[in-house]
Write a protein that holds these residues in place. Structure first.
Motif, PDB file in Angstrom:
ATOM      1  N   PHE A 223      90.918  -4.836  67.114  1.00 33.13           N
ATOM      2  CA  PHE A 223      91.090  -3.980  65.919  1.00 33.13           C
ATOM      3  C   PHE A 223      90.904  -2.570  66.072  1.00 33.13           C
ATOM      4  O   PHE A 223      91.628  -1.710  65.642  1.00 33.13           O
ATOM      5  CB  PHE A 223      90.239  -4.727  64.722  1.00 33.13           C
ATOM      6  N   LEU A 224      89.955  -2.151  66.741  1.00 39.52           N
ATOM      7  CA  LEU A 224      89.486  -0.770  66.488  1.00 39.52           C
ATOM      8  C   LEU A 224      90.580   0.019  67.593  1.00 39.52           C
ATOM      9  O   LEU A 224      90.713   1.299  67.440  1.00 39.52           O
ATOM     10  CB  LEU A 224      88.152  -0.345  67.182  1.00 39.52           C
ATOM     11  N   GLU A 225      90.997  -0.588  68.544  1.00 41.48           N
ATOM     12  CA  GLU A 225      91.850  -0.066  69.709  1.00 41.48           C
ATOM     13  C   GLU A 225      93.349   0.001  69.139  1.00 41.48           C
ATOM     14  O   GLU A 225      94.035   1.100  69.635  1.00 41.48           O
ATOM     15  CB  GLU A 225      92.126  -0.926  70.974  1.00 41.48           C
ATOM     16  N   ARG A 226      93.584  -0.667  68.244  1.00 37.65           N
ATOM     17  CA  ARG A 226      95.042  -0.535  67.788  1.00 37.65           C
ATOM     18  C   ARG A 226      95.259   0.271  66.784  1.00 37.65           C
ATOM     19  O   ARG A 226      94.138   0.622  65.978  1.00 37.65           O
ATOM     20  CB  ARG A 226      95.506  -2.259  67.157  1.00 37.65           C
ATOM     21  N   ARG A 227      96.238   0.809  66.432  1.00 40.26           N
ATOM     22  CA  ARG A 227      96.625   1.782  65.529  1.00 40.26           C
ATOM     23  C   ARG A 227      97.232   1.013  64.234  1.00 40.26           C
ATOM     24  O   ARG A 227      97.525  -0.080  64.487  1.00 40.26           O
ATOM     25  CB  ARG A 227      97.880   2.695  65.727  1.00 40.26           C
ATOM     26  N   HIS A 228      96.857   1.581  62.929  1.00 36.35           N
ATOM     27  CA  HIS A 228      96.954   0.786  61.775  1.00 36.35           C
ATOM     28  C   HIS A 228      98.044   1.531  60.977  1.00 36.35           C
ATOM     29  O   HIS A 228      98.288   2.640  60.883  1.00 36.35           O
ATOM     30  CB  HIS A 228      95.654   0.794  61.213  1.00 36.35           C
ATOM     31  N   VAL A 229      98.617   0.459  60.039  1.00 40.58           N
ATOM     32  CA  VAL A 229      99.336   0.945  58.843  1.00 40.58           C
ATOM     33  C   VAL A 229      98.176   0.624  57.604  1.00 40.58           C
ATOM     34  O   VAL A 229      97.889  -0.255  57.500  1.00 40.58           O
ATOM     35  CB  VAL A 229     100.430   0.035  58.455  1.00 40.58           C
TER      36      VAL A 229
ATOM     37  N   LEU B 225     105.656  -1.998  60.200  1.00 39.33           N
ATOM     38  CA  LEU B 225     104.871  -2.622  61.203  1.00 39.33           C
ATOM     39  C   LEU B 225     105.755  -3.641  61.843  1.00 39.33           C
ATOM     40  O   LEU B 225     105.430  -3.480  63.444  1.00 39.33           O
ATOM     41  CB  LEU B 225     104.056  -3.385  60.307  1.00 39.33           C
ATOM     42  N   CYS B 226     106.846  -4.020  61.716  1.00 38.16           N
ATOM     43  CA  CYS B 226     107.539  -5.003  62.454  1.00 38.16           C
ATOM     44  C   CYS B 226     108.202  -4.171  63.533  1.00 38.16           C
ATOM     45  O   CYS B 226     108.864  -2.985  63.555  1.00 38.16           O
ATOM     46  CB  CYS B 226     108.499  -5.697  61.718  1.00 38.16           C
ATOM     47  N   GLY B 227     108.061  -4.598  64.913  1.00 37.15           N
ATOM     48  CA  GLY B 227     108.660  -4.046  65.929  1.00 37.15           C
ATOM     49  C   GLY B 227     107.521  -2.986  66.809  1.00 37.15           C
ATOM     50  O   GLY B 227     107.836  -2.274  67.602  1.00 37.15           O
ATOM     51  N   THR B 228     106.510  -2.910  66.166  1.00 41.60           N
ATOM     52  CA  THR B 228     105.270  -1.867  66.905  1.00 41.60           C
ATOM     53  C   THR B 228     104.132  -2.852  66.953  1.00 41.60           C
ATOM     54  O   THR B 228     104.242  -3.896  66.844  1.00 41.60           O
ATOM     55  CB  THR B 228     104.804  -1.064  65.950  1.00 41.60           C
ATOM     56  N   GLU B 229     103.183  -2.205  67.807  1.00 40.05           N
ATOM     57  CA  GLU B 229     101.807  -2.869  68.058  1.00 40.05           C
ATOM     58  C   GLU B 229     100.830  -2.672  67.090  1.00 40.05           C
ATOM     59  O   GLU B 229      99.543  -2.988  67.326  1.00 40.05           O
ATOM     60  CB  GLU B 229     101.436  -2.461  69.634  1.00 40.05           C
ATOM     61  N   MET B 230     101.138  -1.919  65.952  1.00 34.24           N
ATOM     62  CA  MET B 230     100.244  -1.952  65.119  1.00 34.24           C
ATOM     63  C   MET B 230      99.748  -3.218  64.215  1.00 34.24           C
ATOM     64  O   MET B 230     100.353  -4.023  64.405  1.00 34.24           O
ATOM     65  CB  MET B 230     100.721  -0.775  63.911  1.00 34.24           C
TER      66      MET B 230
END
Length: 295
Positions: A190-196, A236-241
């Motif tokens: 969770f902390l390693e990923r980027r967020h919307v 969000l869709c199409g990303t790793e967020m």
């Protein structure tokens, strides 16, 4: 009370006199003494400048003017009876009312919409004016300028809530193709990923999920900030967020978009959504019945 010089308290006496054509019987009909009814007749004669009842042999008859009063008198009393029988929400077919609601976009999408559909089917005369949350929402509520304010516990309204609509937890949302595999969204991932991140009132609202992280001294990597939950899948869709949303909002999105839902990897209290209204609406049956339609 007088209206155009007419004492409205005499309406019942006038109706009895016109119906009975006799002072004694009119007094009995109106539950007055004969002397009191005679006084009413004298006052009515003075007001209308007409005798109303004139003696004929051993009885009395109505004057032509008095007979002309019968139809409007009956119509007036019928309207008065209908008026006296009115009750809040007593007759769904006769209600003509606009309800002004301030609500968060999340609440509008998840429960207000279905509630409005159900209410307008039952009461066709109901109209709804839906307003977004803003920095002035609390002031509008306190001034009685809106009927309802519906929002989560994070919003500082400036007054205690009147009712709790529902409570639920957070979940995380990711792209079905590029997000973490199901069951692998750990705290570290969770902390390693980027967020919307959704933030729809600038400078006023801190979402409960962010408070959870702050209590643990953690900061997520905010990549994109949007003002509406409905915008999340577009970025969000199409990303790793990933994005953190209340359960209802996430499940609504999942029915239309290629996303997957993950448990929120931090312990937290339920998200509580409240209804607020001004004290002047405490006995408003329209508002009470509308709230009963929300789920």
């Amino acid at each position: 009370m007088r209206l155009s010089g007419f004492n409205l308290n005499q309406l019942i006496g006038l109706e009895a006199l016109l119906a009975e054509g006799n002072v004694t019987r009119a007094a009995k009909r109106a539950h007055l003494s004969q002397s009191a009814m005679s006084a009413v007749l004298s006052q009515l004669r003075l007001h209308f400048d007409d005798a109303l009842l004139v003696r004929s042999g051993r009885g009395m008859v109505l004057t032509p003017f008095a007979r002309s009063l019968i139809a409007p008198m009956n119509e007036l009393l019928s309207q008065a009876q209908s008026f006296a029988a009115l009750r809040p929400y007593a007759d769904s077919e006769t209600i003509d009312r606009e309800v002004t609601i301030v609500a968060s976009e999340f609440v509008l999408q998840t429960c207000v919409g279905p509630g409005i559909i159900a209410s307008t089917r039952e009461v066709p005369g109901l109209r709804f004016d839906l307003l977004p949350l803003s920095e002035d929402s609390g002031k509008l509520l306190r001034n009685g300028e809106v009927d309802l304010l519906l929002a989560g516990q994070s919003l500082d309204v400036g007054m205690p809530p009147k009712a709790e609509l529902f409570s639920e937890g957070f979940v995380c949302l990711s792209c079905a193709e590029r997000g973490p595999p199901q069951g692998q969204l750990t705290r570290q991932a969770f902390l390693e990923r980027r967020h919307v991140v959704v933030k729809y009132i600038q400078h006023q609202m801190t979402h409960d999920d962010e408070e959870v992280l702050r209590r643990e001294g953690l900061i997520r990597k905010r990549q994109i900030t949007v003002w509406s939950y409905s915008l999340v899948p577009y970025v969000l869709c199409g990303t790793e967020m990933i994005a953190t949303l209340p359960e209802r909002a996430a499940h609504q999105i999942s029915r239309r978009w290629p996303v997957q839902i993950h448990p929120f990897p931090f312990g937290h209290d339920p998200v509580r959504v409240f209804a607020y209204w001004h004290a002047s609406r405490d006995t408003d049956a329209v508002i009470e019945r509308f709230l009963a339609r929300l789920s």
